[in-house]
Design an enzyme around this catalytic site. Structure first.
Site, PDB file in Angstrom:
ATOM      1  N   ASP A  38       0.823  -1.201   0.000  1.00 30.98           N
ATOM      2  CA  ASP A  38       0.000   0.000   0.000  1.00 30.98           C
ATOM      3  C   ASP A  38       0.861   1.258   0.000  1.00 30.98           C
ATOM      4  O   ASP A  38       1.793   1.382   0.809  1.00 30.98           O
ATOM      5  CB  ASP A  38      -0.887   0.040   1.253  1.00 30.98           C
ATOM      6  N   LYS A  82      -0.240  -0.561  -4.288  1.00 29.30           N
ATOM      7  CA  LYS A  82      -1.701  -0.411  -4.329  1.00 29.30           C
ATOM      8  C   LYS A  82      -2.065   1.008  -3.938  1.00 29.30           C
ATOM      9  O   LYS A  82      -1.480   1.577  -3.022  1.00 29.30           O
ATOM     10  CB  LYS A  82      -2.405  -1.410  -3.400  1.00 29.30           C
ATOM     11  N   GLU A  92      -5.506   3.792  -3.376  1.00 26.25           N
ATOM     12  CA  GLU A  92      -6.946   3.946  -3.167  1.00 26.25           C
ATOM     13  C   GLU A  92      -7.477   5.118  -3.983  1.00 26.25           C
ATOM     14  O   GLU A  92      -6.935   6.222  -3.920  1.00 26.25           O
ATOM     15  CB  GLU A  92      -7.247   4.180  -1.689  1.00 26.25           C
ATOM     16  N   GLU A  95     -13.804  -3.023  -1.859  1.00 24.87           N
ATOM     17  CA  GLU A  95     -14.047  -3.203  -0.434  1.00 24.87           C
ATOM     18  C   GLU A  95     -15.455  -2.768  -0.047  1.00 24.87           C
ATOM     19  O   GLU A  95     -15.876  -1.648  -0.343  1.00 24.87           O
ATOM     20  CB  GLU A  95     -13.016  -2.424   0.393  1.00 24.87           C
TER      21      GLU A  95
END
EC number: 2.1.2.11
Length: 272
Positions: free
Chosen positions: A91, A121, A123, A190
Site C-alpha cells: 500500500d 496499491k 486507493e 471493499e
C-alpha cells in the site's frame, strides 16, 4: 470456464490475469513481518498485501492514516525476505501520492527500490488517475482499490457499505473501467453490494479482489490478524475467523506465567 488449478512456481501480475481467464480464484492475505509472511507464503497464498492496515493491527492506531512511507518500507522489506512464491503488493500510505503525480512516483520508486516489492496499491479512482499513469509509465505495477477506501474514512464518516445508491454505483463502475484502461493489473473492491461487485468483475478483464464484496469476484482478501482470530473486537459480516488465536495465545501465555511463578518452568530436562 475451466476451474482447474494450475501450479505456479512464482506468482506475477500476469499470473493473476491468467488465473481470472482460467476461472481460478485468487487468494490474498495481509502480512507485515518476516515470520508471518513465511507462513502465509508457505501455505500457498497467491498474493500478500503489505497493507496500511499495519497502522491498526501492528501499531494500534484507530485508522490507517498515521502510518508513514518509511514504516511501510520497513514492513515490506521484512515480508519480501520471507517469500518464495507470492506476489507482494504494498500500500502507498496516506499522504504519499494524493498531492501530485511527481510525489506519487517518488513514493512508489522508494517502495520498489528500498523494499524489493513487486507492486503498489492505491486507493481511489479518477481523482488519482494522473498519479497512477505516472507510476505505470515508470514500469511499476499498480493495483487499484475502490469502494470503501479507508484512507478517506474522515470524508465518508463511517465504515458502512459503499455504492448502495445508484449514482455511486455508476461512478464505481466507471472508475473500475478507467483503472483497467490506464493499466492497473487488478482492483480491490471493499465493502460494496455483492451484485455490484459481480457486475464489475464481469465488465473488466483484470482480476477483481473482494473484501466484503461477495463471491462473484475473482478472489478474496482478508487481514491476517482478523482471519486468525488474533483480533477480537472486530466483527464485520464479511469476516470468517479460521482460528481463535486470541484465546489460544492468552491461555498459553497465562500458563507460562503460572509455570514460572510455581517454578515448574524450566524443569530438569530444560536446563543445561
Amino acid at each position: 470456464m475451466s476451474t482447474a488449478k494450475k501450479e505456479y512456481k512464482r506468482v506475477t501480475v500476469k499470473t493473476l490475469v491468467d488465473m481470472k481467464a482460467n476461472g481460478e480464484k485468487i487468494s490474498m492475505l495481509t502480512a507485515y513481518d518476516y515470520t508471518m509472511a513465511k507462513i502465509v507464503d508457505g501455505a500457498g497464498v497467491d498474493v500478500i498485501l503489505v497493507g496500511d492496515s499495519a497502522s491498526n493491527v501492528m501499531a494500534g492506531h484507530e485508522t490507517t492514516l498515521p502510518i508513514t512511507l518509511d514504516q511501510m518500507i520497513y514492513h515490506a522489506s521484512s515480508v519480501i525476505r520471507a517469500i518464495d512464491r507470492a506476489l507482494i503488493v504494498v500500500d502507498l500510505p496516506f499522504g504519499s501520492y494524493q498531492s501530485d503525480p511527481k510525489e506519487a512516483l517518488r513514493s512508489a520508486i522508494r517502495i520498489m527500490k528500498e523494499s524489493g516489492a513487486h507492486s503498489v496499491k492505491m486507493e481511489g479512482g479518477r481523482e488519482i488517475k494522473e498519479s497512477i499513469k505516472r507510476i505505470l509509465a515508470a514500469g511499476i505495477p499498480v493495483m487499484g482499490h475502490l469502494g470503501l477506501t479507508p484512507q478517506s474514512i474522515y470524508k465518508f464518516g463511517t465504515y458502512t457499505v459503499r455504492a448502495k445508491e445508484e449514482q455511486e454505483a455508476v461512478d464505481l463502475i466507471k472508475d473500475a473501467k478507467m483503472l483497467e484502461r490506464v493499466g492497473c493489473f487488478a482492483i480491490v473492491l471493499e465493502k460494496i453490494p455483492a451484485a455490484l461487485a459481480k457486475q464489475v468483475a464481469e465488465s473488466v478483464s483484470i482480476p477483481i479482489i473482494g473484501i466484503g464484496a461477495g463471491n462473484g469476484v475473482d478472489g478474496q482478501v482478508l487481514v491476517l490478524h482478523d482471519m486468525l482470530g488474533m483480533t477480537h473486537e472486530f466483527h464485520p459480516r464479511f469476516l470468517r475467523r479460521y482460528m481463535n488465536l486470541y484465546e489460544d495465545m492468552t491461555s498459553a501465555i497465562s500458563q507460562y506465567v503460572d509455570d514460572v511463578k510455581t517454578r515448574d518452568f524450566p524443569n530438569d530436562n530444560e536446563q543445561y
